[in-house]
Design an enzyme around this catalytic site. Sequence first.
Site, PDB file in Angstrom:
ATOM      1  N   ASP A  45       0.812  -1.223   0.000  1.00  0.00           N
ATOM      2  CA  ASP A  45       0.000   0.000   0.000  1.00  0.00           C
ATOM      3  C   ASP A  45       0.843   1.270   0.000  1.00  0.00           C
ATOM      4  O   ASP A  45       0.509   2.261   0.643  1.00  0.00           O
ATOM      5  CB  ASP A  45      -0.974  -0.009   1.197  1.00  0.00           C
ATOM      6  CG  ASP A  45      -1.791  -1.286   1.233  1.00  0.00           C
ATOM      7  OD1 ASP A  45      -2.198  -1.744   0.146  1.00  0.00           O
ATOM      8  OD2 ASP A  45      -2.003  -1.833   2.325  1.00  0.00           O
ATOM      9  N   HIS A  65      -4.822  -2.089  -5.532  1.00  0.00           N
ATOM     10  CA  HIS A  65      -4.117  -0.892  -6.000  1.00  0.00           C
ATOM     11  C   HIS A  65      -5.144   0.160  -6.385  1.00  0.00           C
ATOM     12  O   HIS A  65      -5.965  -0.081  -7.269  1.00  0.00           O
ATOM     13  CB  HIS A  65      -3.231  -1.238  -7.203  1.00  0.00           C
ATOM     14  CG  HIS A  65      -2.155  -2.229  -6.868  1.00  0.00           C
ATOM     15  ND1 HIS A  65      -1.256  -2.707  -7.780  1.00  0.00           N
ATOM     16  CD2 HIS A  65      -1.822  -2.829  -5.693  1.00  0.00           C
ATOM     17  CE1 HIS A  65      -0.421  -3.557  -7.184  1.00  0.00           C
ATOM     18  NE2 HIS A  65      -0.760  -3.647  -5.925  1.00  0.00           N
TER      19      HIS A  65
HETATM   20  P1  GDP Z   1      -0.822   0.139  -3.592  1.00  0.00           P
HETATM   21  O1  GDP Z   1      -1.374  -1.149  -3.080  1.00  0.00           O
HETATM   22  O2  GDP Z   1       0.657   0.231  -3.406  1.00  0.00           O
HETATM   23  O3  GDP Z   1      -1.235   0.474  -4.994  1.00  0.00           O
HETATM   24  O4  GDP Z   1      -1.439   1.296  -2.674  1.00  0.00           O
HETATM   25  P2  GDP Z   1      -2.968   1.455  -2.188  1.00  0.00           P
HETATM   26  O5  GDP Z   1      -3.680   2.198  -3.235  1.00  0.00           O
HETATM   27  O6  GDP Z   1      -3.544   0.173  -1.729  1.00  0.00           O
HETATM   28  O7  GDP Z   1      -2.787   2.323  -0.881  1.00  0.00           O
HETATM   29  C1  GDP Z   1      -2.103   3.549  -0.871  1.00  0.00           C
HETATM   30  C2  GDP Z   1      -2.428   4.214   0.468  1.00  0.00           C
HETATM   31  O8  GDP Z   1      -1.569   5.315   0.673  1.00  0.00           O
HETATM   32  C3  GDP Z   1      -3.856   4.763   0.502  1.00  0.00           C
HETATM   33  O9  GDP Z   1      -4.398   4.526   1.767  1.00  0.00           O
HETATM   34  C4  GDP Z   1      -3.657   6.249   0.259  1.00  0.00           C
HETATM   35  O10 GDP Z   1      -4.662   7.049   0.854  1.00  0.00           O
HETATM   36  C5  GDP Z   1      -2.323   6.495   0.944  1.00  0.00           C
HETATM   37  N1  GDP Z   1      -1.599   7.623   0.382  1.00  0.00           N
HETATM   38  C6  GDP Z   1      -1.133   8.669   1.079  1.00  0.00           C
HETATM   39  N2  GDP Z   1      -0.486   9.521   0.288  1.00  0.00           N
HETATM   40  C7  GDP Z   1      -0.524   8.992  -0.958  1.00  0.00           C
HETATM   41  C8  GDP Z   1      -0.009   9.424  -2.217  1.00  0.00           C
HETATM   42  O11 GDP Z   1       0.649  10.444  -2.359  1.00  0.00           O
HETATM   43  N3  GDP Z   1      -0.274   8.611  -3.276  1.00  0.00           N
HETATM   44  C9  GDP Z   1      -0.962   7.440  -3.142  1.00  0.00           C
HETATM   45  N4  GDP Z   1      -1.171   6.701  -4.228  1.00  0.00           N
HETATM   46  N5  GDP Z   1      -1.452   7.013  -1.960  1.00  0.00           N
HETATM   47  C10 GDP Z   1      -1.227   7.783  -0.892  1.00  0.00           C
HETATM   48  P1  IMO Z   2      -0.797  -4.374  -2.152  1.00  0.00           P
HETATM   49  O1  IMO Z   2      -0.419  -4.896  -3.513  1.00  0.00           O
HETATM   50  C1  IMO Z   2      -0.820  -4.843   2.198  1.00  0.00           C
HETATM   51  C2  IMO Z   2      -0.546  -8.944   3.760  1.00  0.00           C
HETATM   52  C3  IMO Z   2      -1.826  -9.402   4.446  1.00  0.00           C
HETATM   53  C4  IMO Z   2      -1.264 -10.374   5.462  1.00  0.00           C
HETATM   54  C5  IMO Z   2      -0.115 -11.024   4.703  1.00  0.00           C
HETATM   55  C6  IMO Z   2      -0.455 -12.376   4.100  1.00  0.00           C
HETATM   56  O2  IMO Z   2      -2.126  -3.711  -2.131  1.00  0.00           O
HETATM   57  O3  IMO Z   2       0.299  -3.547  -1.579  1.00  0.00           O
HETATM   58  P2  IMO Z   2      -2.037 -13.181   2.135  1.00  0.00           P
HETATM   59  O4  IMO Z   2      -3.513 -13.009   1.944  1.00  0.00           O
HETATM   60  O5  IMO Z   2      -1.216 -12.620   1.026  1.00  0.00           O
HETATM   61  O6  IMO Z   2      -1.664 -14.587   2.486  1.00  0.00           O
HETATM   62  O7  IMO Z   2      -1.711 -12.311   3.448  1.00  0.00           O
HETATM   63  O8  IMO Z   2       0.250 -10.122   3.671  1.00  0.00           O
HETATM   64  N1  IMO Z   2      -0.743  -8.431   2.388  1.00  0.00           N
HETATM   65  C7  IMO Z   2      -0.800  -7.135   2.072  1.00  0.00           C
HETATM   66  N2  IMO Z   2      -0.753  -6.022   2.844  1.00  0.00           N
HETATM   67  N3  IMO Z   2      -0.916  -4.703   0.852  1.00  0.00           N
HETATM   68  C8  IMO Z   2      -0.942  -5.801   0.064  1.00  0.00           C
HETATM   69  O9  IMO Z   2      -0.950  -5.722  -1.277  1.00  0.00           O
HETATM   70  C9  IMO Z   2      -0.902  -7.088   0.662  1.00  0.00           C
HETATM   71  N4  IMO Z   2      -0.918  -8.351   0.194  1.00  0.00           N
HETATM   72  C10 IMO Z   2      -0.813  -9.161   1.256  1.00  0.00           C
HETATM   73  O10 IMO Z   2      -2.505  -8.327   5.061  1.00  0.00           O
HETATM   74  O11 IMO Z   2      -0.719  -9.676   6.557  1.00  0.00           O
HETATM   75 MG    MG Z   3      -2.857  -1.825  -1.749  1.00  0.00          MG
END
Ligand code: GDP
Ligand code: IMO
Ligand code: MG
Length: 458
Positions: free
Chosen positions: A36, A64
């Site tokens: 994230d 994402h």
């Molecule tokens: P990813 O899984 O790496 O694509 O990221 P996610 O979209 O799941 O989560 C990104 C998290 O970071 C969210 O909770 C956003 O609110 C927080 N966030 C804080 N600042 C930023 C920023 O500048 N850009 C992005 N993309 N996310 C941010």
């Molecule tokens: P993105 O791509 C945050 C974490 C789960 C758990 C551990 C194992 O959005 O960054 P699983 O279901 O994969 O066996 O869970 O890994 N986890 C993530 N945490 N962002 C993710 O993906 C994650 N993918 C798995 O929360 O602790």
């Molecule tokens: Mg994510």
Amino acid sequence: MATSPTAATADPAASNLDRLTLRGSHAAIIGMQWGDEGKGQITDVLTQKFDLVVRYNGGANAGHTVLIGEQKFALHLVPSGILNPKAINVVGNGVVIDPEAILSEIQGLRERGVVIGPNLLISDRAHVVLPYHKVQDRLLEQALNQGRGGGEMIGTTGRGIGPCYADKALRGTAVRMGELLDLPALRDKLRHIVDVKNHMLGALASGYGQAFEPFDAEAIYQQCAAWSQQLGAHIRDTTDLLHNAMESGKRILFEGANACLLDVDHGTYPFVTSSNCSSLGIYAGSAVPGGRVGDIIGVVKMYTSRVGGGPMPTELHDATGEQIRQTGHEFGTTTGRPRRCGWLDLVAVRYAARLSGCTGIAATGLSVLAGLPELKICVGYRYKGRDLPSFPADANVLKQVEPVYEALPGFGRPVAECTSFGELPGPAQTYIKRVEAFVGVPVILACVGRRRDQILVR
Ligand code: GDP
Ligand code: IMO
Ligand code: MG
């Protein structure tokens, strides 16, 4: 009426991006923390510089988010490149695919005007997540937790990821996407696999007093037959496709899912996911040889978040942690769980960057820090009164380390409307310089918000 995201591809980020110079033809976007970090946003914007976007690891555990104008998209299995109409999106052999999840994602995207057809290709070598994998995921977590007397759980997303990768390694109980194209053989195979699964899961459930409804092989086969019809046109030998694409000069962007510290070999084991989510997974998970990917862009959120169990040295249990969670909207994209939040841990990031061969950092989350009066960054770990020389392999050690902090001044004003690095407040520039000095990798991109036009190129 749904607005097509294609209209938004003319966001100002496009012109800004021209200034970004990359070393080679292929690049990767990799999370440098526990997930994230904002990989989706960076992938979406960088897609315009590439012909193909490839996912190589993970499954529907990933979430994402991409903002396009007023629209928010949450991608799980479909590469974030799908929001750019010109890109070919490939789900590589290293991904584990829940057909039900990808179909509902495709449907949701189509309802919002995203065109999905030959621009989405799925490897015939990728493994299928079947309904019993999700049950196995839940039963195992419960059984282990009960067995440990309430010890710390991994806290999986419950998407069947671990059991599917385990079956891949076991071989005999695995099903690959290509097998959906040979239904008579699959029907026969499923009879045996489902029988084995029912024995295993039934015994596990009864041993731990859990409910278990045996699976019906024919019902699973019928589901597979439906998936074969719905997904068949997307299933391809993507290995050959990627090799041909490289030979004909096409540019490939790899989109990592999950993140380095969740890597099954190099993360905070056992509190990790079941794939190689660092850049090391690209090669096995897509069939692109090592050395071809010239730019490894590490996405680093300027604070830390983690969801699920496991050590997180800089976690904050106070009002600052809560403020970061609220301002950063830190609630899981996939499960909705509140994320644990804390200060930026540069010891962990430096380890992840070295592991991944990171060539440039994309710094996200600056706008969240802008609301805080004083900032801290972790620059060392103390364990039993001594400085640890490196990132420990043992999660139990990491759980006990004491972070060594450096304090830095708050930014003093919001950053969301800054349009260049030079416009960032002085303390924000100092913060970024400290990050690159400690990690030893330049910050090449910075996000001051989640919109496409809020990515600054250095
Ligand atoms: P990813 O899984 O790496 O694509 O990221 P996610 O979209 O799941 O989560 C990104 C998290 O970071 C969210 O909770 C956003 O609110 C927080 N966030 C804080 N600042 C930023 C920023 O500048 N850009 C992005 N993309 N996310 C941010
Ligand atoms: P993105 O791509 C945050 C974490 C789960 C758990 C551990 C194992 O959005 O960054 P699983 O279901 O994969 O066996 O869970 O890994 N986890 C993530 N945490 N962002 C993710 O993906 C994650 N993918 C798995 O929360 O602790
Ligand atoms: Mg994510």
